[in-house]
Each structure stands twice: as C-alpha cells, then as structure tokens.
Design a protein around this motif. Structure first.
Motif, short mmCIF file in Angstrom:
data_model
loop_
_atom_site.label_atom_id
_atom_site.label_comp_id
_atom_site.label_asym_id
_atom_site.label_seq_id
_atom_site.Cartn_x
_atom_site.Cartn_y
_atom_site.Cartn_z
N LEU A 64 0.82 -1.31 0.08
CA LEU A 64 0.00 0.15 0.18
C LEU A 64 0.77 1.27 -0.06
O LEU A 64 0.61 2.50 -0.50
CB LEU A 64 -1.08 -0.12 1.17
CG LEU A 64 -2.14 -1.13 1.02
CD1 LEU A 64 -2.88 -1.15 2.54
CD2 LEU A 64 -2.85 -0.77 -0.02
N ALA A 65 1.96 1.10 0.72
CA ALA A 65 2.97 2.35 0.58
C ALA A 65 3.47 2.62 -0.94
O ALA A 65 3.64 3.80 -1.08
CB ALA A 65 4.17 2.14 1.69
N TRP A 66 3.79 1.54 -1.47
CA TRP A 66 4.00 1.78 -2.80
C TRP A 66 3.04 2.42 -3.69
O TRP A 66 3.46 3.13 -4.44
CB TRP A 66 4.70 0.26 -3.26
CG TRP A 66 4.43 0.05 -4.82
CD1 TRP A 66 3.67 -0.95 -5.51
CD2 TRP A 66 4.97 0.76 -5.87
NE1 TRP A 66 3.56 -0.88 -7.04
CE2 TRP A 66 4.59 0.16 -7.04
CE3 TRP A 66 5.86 1.99 -5.91
CZ2 TRP A 66 4.91 0.72 -8.26
CZ3 TRP A 66 6.38 2.13 -7.20
CH2 TRP A 66 5.81 1.62 -8.30
N VAL A 67 1.77 1.81 -3.57
CA VAL A 67 0.63 2.38 -4.16
C VAL A 67 0.48 3.95 -4.18
O VAL A 67 0.22 4.60 -5.00
CB VAL A 67 -0.60 1.65 -4.03
CG1 VAL A 67 -1.89 2.22 -4.70
CG2 VAL A 67 -0.25 0.07 -4.41
N ASP A 68 0.93 4.57 -2.80
CA ASP A 68 0.66 5.74 -2.53
C ASP A 68 1.79 6.74 -3.15
O ASP A 68 1.74 7.86 -2.70
CB ASP A 68 0.84 5.92 -1.00
CG ASP A 68 -0.64 5.82 -0.36
OD1 ASP A 68 -1.57 6.03 -1.27
OD2 ASP A 68 -0.73 5.56 0.76
N THR A 69 3.02 6.07 -3.72
CA THR A 69 4.16 6.90 -4.15
C THR A 69 3.74 7.59 -5.29
O THR A 69 3.16 7.13 -6.26
CB THR A 69 5.53 6.12 -4.30
OG1 THR A 69 5.10 5.21 -5.52
CG2 THR A 69 5.64 5.28 -3.02
N ASP A 70 4.46 8.76 -5.49
CA ASP A 70 4.43 9.48 -6.77
C ASP A 70 4.90 8.65 -7.98
O ASP A 70 4.37 8.74 -9.13
CB ASP A 70 5.20 10.90 -6.72
CG ASP A 70 4.57 11.84 -5.59
OD1 ASP A 70 3.50 11.80 -5.46
OD2 ASP A 70 5.31 12.64 -5.55
N LEU A 71 6.04 7.74 -7.69
CA LEU A 71 6.37 7.10 -8.71
C LEU A 71 5.41 6.01 -9.22
O LEU A 71 5.24 5.95 -10.49
CB LEU A 71 7.58 6.31 -8.28
CG LEU A 71 8.51 5.38 -9.08
CD1 LEU A 71 8.81 6.17 -10.25
CD2 LEU A 71 9.67 4.81 -8.47
N HIS A 72 4.50 5.57 -8.34
CA HIS A 72 3.41 4.64 -8.73
C HIS A 72 2.55 5.32 -9.68
O HIS A 72 2.00 4.91 -10.85
CB HIS A 72 2.70 3.91 -7.40
CG HIS A 72 1.66 2.97 -7.95
ND1 HIS A 72 0.39 3.52 -8.28
CD2 HIS A 72 1.60 1.62 -8.01
CE1 HIS A 72 -0.29 2.51 -8.59
NE2 HIS A 72 0.50 1.26 -8.62
N GLN A 73 2.38 6.48 -9.28
CA GLN A 73 1.37 7.36 -9.93
C GLN A 73 1.93 7.76 -11.50
O GLN A 73 1.08 8.25 -12.42
CB GLN A 73 0.96 8.62 -9.31
CG GLN A 73 0.46 8.45 -8.08
CD GLN A 73 -0.80 7.41 -7.71
OE1 GLN A 73 -1.64 7.69 -8.49
NE2 GLN A 73 -0.89 6.39 -6.96
N LYS A 74 3.09 7.53 -11.57
CA LYS A 74 3.70 7.75 -12.97
C LYS A 74 3.81 6.54 -13.64
O LYS A 74 3.58 6.67 -14.86
CB LYS A 74 5.19 8.22 -12.72
CG LYS A 74 5.73 8.56 -13.91
CD LYS A 74 7.39 8.90 -14.02
CE LYS A 74 8.13 8.77 -15.24
NZ LYS A 74 9.63 9.14 -14.98
N VAL A 75 4.14 5.54 -13.13
CA VAL A 75 4.24 3.92 -13.73
C VAL A 75 3.06 3.38 -14.12
O VAL A 75 3.04 2.75 -15.43
CB VAL A 75 5.49 3.46 -13.35
CG1 VAL A 75 6.80 4.05 -13.37
CG2 VAL A 75 5.29 2.73 -11.80
#
Length: 100
Positions: A64-75
């Motif tokens: 869930l922490a990964w899903v909340d990252t800006d990087l996830h929102q990019k890739v």
C-alpha cells in the motif's frame, strides 16, 4: 504476512510489445526498488486470454505504501495506457513452506 497482488489485464489488441517494454523499462525498475518488494512478473497467456501482472511484497502495508508513491502514480498509467481494462485480486498465503 506476505501480500500477493494479481492483476488480470485486458491488453489492447496490438499492444503486447508496448506493454512488455513499459513493464521492463519503467514498471519493474520502479516497483523492485520499493521497501518490502519480493517479486513481480508480467505473464502472457498461451493463446488468447487475459495477461496477468503479479506483484509480491513482504507485507500488505508495504504494498500500500508503494501504491501511494508519486512513482507509482507515474508508472501505472504507462501500463494502463496499453489496457482496455484490468481487475486486481489480492491474495495472502494460506499455508505451506512459503508462508511468513
């Protein structure tokens, strides 16, 4: 406990190569650098059918922490651009030697 996300992917016709490229060049390097990352695979069906993206983290909290990252929102949008739809299904180990 380990968190295993399976995402059933409806790949847009003719976008197989593009999806593979985005996964290898953008998505996998991003997800694999995250705390708690265990494994990820992009699985193509034999014949017709849905593709599957498998992502495994040491804990659900880390996923869930990964899903909340800006990087996830990019890739993730780079992956989704090659899909007609997707369906996530979350799993946890139910026994056996791999359960943590």
């Amino acid at each position: 406990m380990t968190s295993v996300l399976h995402v059933e992917l409806d790949v847009t016709e003719g976008h197989d190569a593009e999806l593979r490229g985005v996964y290898a060049a953008e998505f996998y390097p991003a997800v694999s650098a995250q705390p708690g990352f265990v494994a990820s695979e992009l699985l193509a069906p034999v014949g017709a059918g849905r593709w599957r993206l498998v992502i495994r983290f040491a804990t659900e909290e880390q996923r869930l922490a990964w899903v909340d990252t800006d990087l996830h929102q990019k890739v993730w949008p780079a992956i989704a651009a090659h899909l007609d739809g997707f369906e996530p299904v979350l799993f946890v180990p139910s026994g056996g030697s791999d359960e943590r």
